[in-house]
Design an enzyme around this catalytic site. Structure first.
Site, PDB file in Angstrom:
ATOM      1  N   HIS A 173       6.502   8.655 -27.778  1.00  0.00           N
ATOM      2  CA  HIS A 173       5.341   9.328 -27.171  1.00  0.00           C
ATOM      3  C   HIS A 173       5.291  10.796 -27.617  1.00  0.00           C
ATOM      4  CE1 HIS A 173       2.378  10.309 -24.065  1.00  0.00           C
ATOM      5  NE2 HIS A 173       3.118  11.363 -23.780  1.00  0.00           N
ATOM      6  N   ARG A 191      -7.053  20.365 -15.235  1.00  0.00           N
ATOM      7  CA  ARG A 191      -5.872  19.554 -15.564  1.00  0.00           C
ATOM      8  C   ARG A 191      -6.008  18.870 -16.925  1.00  0.00           C
ATOM      9  NH1 ARG A 191      -2.177  15.448 -11.828  1.00  0.00           N
ATOM     10  NH2 ARG A 191      -0.820  14.921 -13.567  1.00  0.00           N
ATOM     11  N   GLU A 239       6.494  17.954 -25.284  1.00  0.00           N
ATOM     12  CA  GLU A 239       5.782  18.320 -24.046  1.00  0.00           C
ATOM     13  C   GLU A 239       6.158  19.748 -23.636  1.00  0.00           C
ATOM     14  OE1 GLU A 239       3.415  16.431 -23.032  1.00  0.00           O
ATOM     15  OE2 GLU A 239       3.921  14.306 -23.261  1.00  0.00           O
ATOM     16  N   LYS A 270       3.182  23.329 -15.650  1.00  0.00           N
ATOM     17  CA  LYS A 270       2.449  22.115 -15.243  1.00  0.00           C
ATOM     18  C   LYS A 270       2.099  22.182 -13.756  1.00  0.00           C
ATOM     19  CE  LYS A 270       2.130  17.167 -15.405  1.00  0.00           C
ATOM     20  NZ  LYS A 270       2.542  15.932 -16.029  1.00  0.00           N
ATOM     21  N   ASN A 325      -3.833  17.469 -21.401  1.00  0.00           N
ATOM     22  CA  ASN A 325      -4.024  16.385 -22.375  1.00  0.00           C
ATOM     23  C   ASN A 325      -4.075  16.902 -23.801  1.00  0.00           C
ATOM     24  OD1 ASN A 325      -4.182  14.321 -20.435  1.00  0.00           O
ATOM     25  ND2 ASN A 325      -6.274  14.940 -19.949  1.00  0.00           N
ATOM     26  N   HIS A 371      -3.062  14.813 -26.702  1.00  0.00           N
ATOM     27  CA  HIS A 371      -2.925  13.427 -26.241  1.00  0.00           C
ATOM     28  C   HIS A 371      -4.062  12.512 -26.686  1.00  0.00           C
ATOM     29  CE1 HIS A 371       0.337  15.055 -23.955  1.00  0.00           C
ATOM     30  NE2 HIS A 371       0.592  13.908 -23.370  1.00  0.00           N
ATOM     31  N   HIS A 430      -2.154   9.770 -28.313  1.00  0.00           N
ATOM     32  CA  HIS A 430      -2.123   8.421 -27.727  1.00  0.00           C
ATOM     33  C   HIS A 430      -2.635   7.385 -28.722  1.00  0.00           C
ATOM     34  CE1 HIS A 430      -1.961   9.300 -23.107  1.00  0.00           C
ATOM     35  NE2 HIS A 430      -0.763   9.173 -23.641  1.00  0.00           N
ATOM     36  N   LYS A 465       0.994  11.177 -11.708  1.00  0.00           N
ATOM     37  CA  LYS A 465       0.282  10.123 -12.441  1.00  0.00           C
ATOM     38  C   LYS A 465       1.228   8.952 -12.675  1.00  0.00           C
ATOM     39  CE  LYS A 465      -3.169  12.510 -15.255  1.00  0.00           C
ATOM     40  NZ  LYS A 465      -3.547  12.806 -16.644  1.00  0.00           N
ATOM     41  N   ARG A 482       0.811  -1.237   0.000  1.00  0.00           N
ATOM     42  CA  ARG A 482       0.000   0.000   0.000  1.00  0.00           C
ATOM     43  C   ARG A 482       0.835   1.274   0.000  1.00  0.00           C
ATOM     44  NH1 ARG A 482      -3.261  -3.114   3.524  1.00  0.00           N
ATOM     45  NH2 ARG A 482      -4.999  -3.957   2.348  1.00  0.00           N
ATOM     46  N   GLU A 527      -7.467  15.824 -11.863  1.00  0.00           N
ATOM     47  CA  GLU A 527      -8.036  15.967 -13.206  1.00  0.00           C
ATOM     48  C   GLU A 527      -9.556  15.961 -13.253  1.00  0.00           C
ATOM     49  OE1 GLU A 527      -5.493  14.307 -16.349  1.00  0.00           O
ATOM     50  OE2 GLU A 527      -7.346  13.561 -17.229  1.00  0.00           O
TER      51      GLU A 527
HETATM   52  N1  LIG Z   1       2.954  10.333 -15.810  1.00  0.00           N
HETATM   53  C1  LIG Z   1       2.772  11.311 -16.647  1.00  0.00           C
HETATM   54  O1  LIG Z   1       2.216  12.370 -16.293  1.00  0.00           O
HETATM   55  C2  LIG Z   1       3.293  11.185 -18.055  1.00  0.00           C
HETATM   56  C3  LIG Z   1       3.361  12.308 -18.891  1.00  0.00           C
HETATM   57  C4  LIG Z   1       3.905  12.162 -20.164  1.00  0.00           C
HETATM   58  C5  LIG Z   1       4.354  10.911 -20.578  1.00  0.00           C
HETATM   59  N2  LIG Z   1       4.252   9.835 -19.745  1.00  0.00           N
HETATM   60  C6  LIG Z   1       4.740   8.524 -20.168  1.00  0.00           C
HETATM   61  O2  LIG Z   1       6.154   8.595 -20.317  1.00  0.00           O
HETATM   62  C7  LIG Z   1       6.575   7.592 -21.239  1.00  0.00           C
HETATM   63  C8  LIG Z   1       7.558   8.189 -22.211  1.00  0.00           C
HETATM   64  O3  LIG Z   1       8.659   8.680 -21.485  1.00  0.00           O
HETATM   65  P1  LIG Z   1      10.105   8.807 -22.152  1.00  0.00           P
HETATM   66  O4  LIG Z   1       9.974   9.500 -23.447  1.00  0.00           O
HETATM   67  O5  LIG Z   1      11.009   9.338 -21.131  1.00  0.00           O
HETATM   68  O6  LIG Z   1      10.403   7.290 -22.539  1.00  0.00           O
HETATM   69  P2  LIG Z   1      11.424   6.198 -21.978  1.00  0.00           P
HETATM   70  O7  LIG Z   1      11.400   6.128 -20.525  1.00  0.00           O
HETATM   71  O8  LIG Z   1      11.125   4.954 -22.730  1.00  0.00           O
HETATM   72  O9  LIG Z   1      12.852   6.747 -22.438  1.00  0.00           O
HETATM   73  C9  LIG Z   1      13.143   6.870 -23.813  1.00  0.00           C
HETATM   74  C10 LIG Z   1      14.431   6.125 -24.180  1.00  0.00           C
HETATM   75  O10 LIG Z   1      15.544   6.862 -23.673  1.00  0.00           O
HETATM   76  C11 LIG Z   1      16.400   5.996 -22.925  1.00  0.00           C
HETATM   77  N3  LIG Z   1      17.060   6.843 -21.919  1.00  0.00           N
HETATM   78  C12 LIG Z   1      16.501   7.379 -20.817  1.00  0.00           C
HETATM   79  N4  LIG Z   1      17.365   8.228 -20.229  1.00  0.00           N
HETATM   80  C13 LIG Z   1      18.506   8.199 -20.957  1.00  0.00           C
HETATM   81  C14 LIG Z   1      19.747   8.880 -20.857  1.00  0.00           C
HETATM   82  N5  LIG Z   1      19.973   9.807 -19.934  1.00  0.00           N
HETATM   83  N6  LIG Z   1      20.713   8.603 -21.771  1.00  0.00           N
HETATM   84  C15 LIG Z   1      20.453   7.695 -22.769  1.00  0.00           C
HETATM   85  N7  LIG Z   1      19.295   7.043 -22.926  1.00  0.00           N
HETATM   86  C16 LIG Z   1      18.329   7.298 -22.031  1.00  0.00           C
HETATM   87  C17 LIG Z   1      15.480   4.947 -22.388  1.00  0.00           C
HETATM   88  O11 LIG Z   1      16.184   3.774 -22.039  1.00  0.00           O
HETATM   89  C18 LIG Z   1      14.541   4.729 -23.578  1.00  0.00           C
HETATM   90  O12 LIG Z   1      15.156   3.888 -24.514  1.00  0.00           O
HETATM   91  C19 LIG Z   1       5.309   7.057 -21.900  1.00  0.00           C
HETATM   92  O13 LIG Z   1       5.014   5.794 -21.363  1.00  0.00           O
HETATM   93  C20 LIG Z   1       4.243   8.054 -21.502  1.00  0.00           C
HETATM   94  O14 LIG Z   1       2.964   7.464 -21.425  1.00  0.00           O
HETATM   95  C21 LIG Z   1       3.741   9.963 -18.507  1.00  0.00           C
END
Ligand SMILES: NC(=O)c1ccc[n+]([C@@H]2O[C@H](COP(=O)([O-])OP(=O)(O)OC[C@H]3O[C@@H](n4cnc5c(N)ncnc54)[C@H](O)[C@@H]3O)[C@@H](O)[C@H]2O)c1
Length: 354
Positions: A271, A245, A193, A231, A249, A252, A256, A151, A129, A241
């Site tokens: 993404h 909030r 973003e 943000k 999106n 998105h 998405h 999130k 939890r 949300e």
């Molecule tokens: N929680 C939220 O509010 C929110 C908001 C936007 C996106 N997201 C989510 O985030 C995800 C996308 O995030 P992302 O773009 O960071 O993707 P990711 O975590 O897959 O990273 C992208 C790539 O970069 C590599 N990487 C990460 N840091 C590195 C570094 N310093 N040097 C070299 N390589 C590195 C990773 O291994 C991966 O291959 C999606 O799943 C999306 O749904 C969540």
């Protein structure tokens, strides 16, 4: 959620959820080692589990170890990429947590991009939890967006973020040093973003300048402080949300669907890339032609490849959008920034075209 204040040297920002969640979260900007007092406090927790992916384990963990040499930890590494963001990976991580007998006096550190942050945070927030956790975002996207706002979650049956919770990390450390090893296309993904936040709350910043090469960490830091502030201001007003909030999106609903439709093809896109295309399509559907929107469309068309959507059938995308969490009744709603910053325009769509 309320922002408690920002120190005069602008190196940290504190965010607190109101009654809905019990945690307070502090966002620290700048070198990890410059927040040594916080790290001393964190090192005093019991056991520590660091979650990385295969890239951040190689590129980012050594940086963390050099910055905070006193940190003693166990680690678990997941394969890099969105394909890992599923419940099977959680089971592996929960098993590791159980094996280490982690409890609420122990600490989980999420060292990675949005995938490690969303999935690892979900594991921490649900194991027994809720274990305390800290985020060290390592991609531009996770620094600018996913590490702020609580999130967490995983994909299910190929659909994005279907299972998840809201929970705040105790601390977020935003250190641009990690961007040095980030591939160019990932920087561009994160920039989507940054553009979205600019469209919502910093329209004067929408210009080619955003894409100009940053020559030092101070320039990245300033960009990240400005963009996360947009943000944080919104999440503060509407943490779970219920209304405002939804502005975040923007891009998105369509984005998405594009990301999901291409996820298991030979040409998946990131993404951020999908969201960038989504923003243009959503602006077109809503027929927003203000100056900022014209400039935004131009920038995105100049910097992002639209060819991956050439072979997508709009009807298929609409089917994916039927599962959108923002759907009200039978209508699919798009969330767009209205004329004034920080006001939401919700546009129903029945038909999708580009
Ligand atoms: N929680 C939220 O509010 C929110 C908001 C936007 C996106 N997201 C989510 O985030 C995800 C996308 O995030 P992302 O773009 O960071 O993707 P990711 O975590 O897959 O990273 C992208 C790539 O970069 C590599 N990487 C990460 N840091 C590195 C570094 N310093 N040097 C070299 N390589 C590195 C990773 O291994 C991966 O291959 C999606 O799943 C999306 O749904 C969540």
């Amino acid at each position: 959620m309320k922002i408690l204040g920002q120190k005069s040297n602008r190196t940290s920002m504190q965010i607190q959820f109101g009654k809905s969640l019990r945690n307070t979260s502090t966002i620290h900007f700048g070198h990890l080692a410059s927040h040594i007092d916080t790290w001393k406090h964190l090192c005093a927790f019991g056991k520590c589990l660091i979650i990385t992916d295969s890239n951040t384990d190689q590129f980012c963990k050594p940086i963390l170890q050099r910055a905070i040499p006193d940190l003693r930890f166990h680690s678990v590494t997941i394969p890099a990429g969105e394909q890992s963001k599923q419940i099977d990976t959680c089971v592996r991580i929960w098993n590791t947590m159980a094996h280490l007998q982690l409890g609420r006096n122990d600490l989980v550190i999420l060292l990675g991009g949005g995938v490690v942050g969303d999935l690892g945070g979900f594991c921490a927030a649900t194991f027994k939890r809720g274990l305390p956790f800290v985020m060290i975002p390592t991609t531009l996207l996770s620094m600018a967006d996913s590490s702020i706002g609580a999130k967490l979650g995983v994909d299910l049956q190929g659909l994005k973020n279907m299972v998840g919770v809201f929970a705040l990390p105790t601390d977020v450390f935003i250190d641009p040093v990690f961007l040095q090893t980030l591939p160019e296309h990932e920087l561009k993904s994160g920039m989507a973003e940054v553009l979205k936040h600019a469209a919502i709350g910093r329209r004067q910043a929408i210009s080619e300048q955003l894409f100009s090469t940053k020559t030092n960490e101070a320039e990245w830091l300033q960009l990240l402080i400005d963009t996360t502030a947009v943000k944080a201001r919104i999440v503060k007003k509407d943490p779970t949300e219920k209304g405002l909030r939804k502005l975040l999106n923007f891009g998105h609903t369509v984005g998405h669907a594009i990301e999901t439709a291409l996820m298991h093809t030979s040409t998946p896109i990131s993404h951020g890339h999908a969201i960038a295309i989504g923003m243009v399509i959503e602006l077109d559907i809503a027929q927003i032609h203000s100056n900022w929107a014209i400039e935004l469309r131009k920038l995105i068309r100049n910097h992002y490849d639209f060819s991956p959507i050439n072979n997508l059938d709009p009807k298929t995308l609409l089917t994916f959008m039927q599962n959108d969490k923002k759907k009200t009744g039978n209508e699919i709603m798009l969330s767009l920034p209205a004329q004034r910053s920080f006001s939401l325009l919700e546009v129903p769509i029945q038909e999708l075209k580009w």
